[in-house]
Design a protein around this motif. Structure first.
Motif, PDB file in Angstrom:
ATOM      1  N   UNK A 120      44.465  47.831 -20.686  1.00  0.00           N
ATOM      2  CA  UNK A 120      43.320  48.422 -20.023  1.00  0.00           C
ATOM      3  C   UNK A 120      43.445  48.133 -18.542  1.00  0.00           C
ATOM      4  N   UNK A 121      42.983  49.073 -17.747  1.00  0.00           N
ATOM      5  CA  UNK A 121      43.046  48.897 -16.308  1.00  0.00           C
ATOM      6  C   UNK A 121      41.871  48.046 -15.864  1.00  0.00           C
ATOM      7  N   UNK A 122      42.085  47.295 -14.796  1.00  0.00           N
ATOM      8  CA  UNK A 122      41.048  46.410 -14.281  1.00  0.00           C
ATOM      9  C   UNK A 122      41.262  46.214 -12.792  1.00  0.00           C
ATOM     10  N   UNK A 123      40.261  45.673 -12.146  1.00  0.00           N
ATOM     11  CA  UNK A 123      40.347  45.333 -10.728  1.00  0.00           C
ATOM     12  C   UNK A 123      41.212  44.076 -10.622  1.00  0.00           C
ATOM     13  N   UNK A 124      42.477  44.241 -10.230  1.00  0.00           N
ATOM     14  CA  UNK A 124      43.409  43.110 -10.182  1.00  0.00           C
ATOM     15  C   UNK A 124      43.020  42.074  -9.136  1.00  0.00           C
ATOM     16  N   UNK A 125      42.479  42.523  -8.008  1.00  0.00           N
ATOM     17  CA  UNK A 125      42.069  41.562  -6.978  1.00  0.00           C
ATOM     18  C   UNK A 125      40.936  40.668  -7.483  1.00  0.00           C
ATOM     19  N   UNK A 126      39.957  41.275  -8.142  1.00  0.00           N
ATOM     20  CA  UNK A 126      38.840  40.503  -8.692  1.00  0.00           C
ATOM     21  C   UNK A 126      39.325  39.561  -9.785  1.00  0.00           C
ATOM     22  N   UNK A 127      40.280  40.019 -10.597  1.00  0.00           N
ATOM     23  CA  UNK A 127      40.843  39.155 -11.633  1.00  0.00           C
ATOM     24  C   UNK A 127      41.555  37.964 -10.997  1.00  0.00           C
TER      25      UNK A 127
END
Length: 138
Positions: A120-127
């Motif tokens: 699933x795609x996600x906000x990588x910076x926030x992760x």
């Protein structure tokens, strides 16, 4: 009442999707792959934005604008100044040493054998910053 945005996930046939029996014309495929190579350049941002009603700058942006239009029907109330579609690409080697990107195989990321598997795609910076998994949404 005015139409509402359609938040349901779905797939649809496009000029870019095809079965193995009917692949897209090589010129279309090559143009898309060329756009992907440019967009995946480390000198450019990791994600891109096409504003609602904006003029797409490439085939990939045109596809993102089409996705937005499919989810936001004509007559739907939304703020065009804050609406649009985010898009991105990831160029990975073709699986099992076949295809155009097989020459990139041999790295250490694991994608060279299987390509991109279910995810699933996600906000990588926030992760990375906060350990939060927030997926894209309309």
């Amino acid at each position: 009442p005015p139409p509402r945005p359609d938040y349901s996930p779905r797939t649809c046939g496009t000029a870019f999707s095809a079965s193995a029996a009917s692949p897209p014309p090589s010129a279309v495929r090559d143009a898309l792959l060329f756009d992907c190579e440019i967009a995946d350049c480390c000198l450019l941002p990791r994600t891109f934005w096409v504003p609602a009603g904006g003029k797409p700058r490439c085939a990939l942006e045109s596809m993102a604008a089409d996705v937005f239009a499919r989810h936001v029907p004509a007559g739907c109330a939304y703020d065009p100044a804050r609406s649009g579609a985010e898009w991105w690409v990831q160029v990975r080697p073709s699986p099992e040493g076949i295809g155009r990107y097989a020459v990139l195989a041999g790295g250490k990321g694991g994608h060279e054998k299987y390509g991109i598997t279910f995810h699933w795609d996600k906000d990588e910076e926030l992760r990375n910053m906060a350990g939060m998994f927030v997926h894209p949404h309309l």
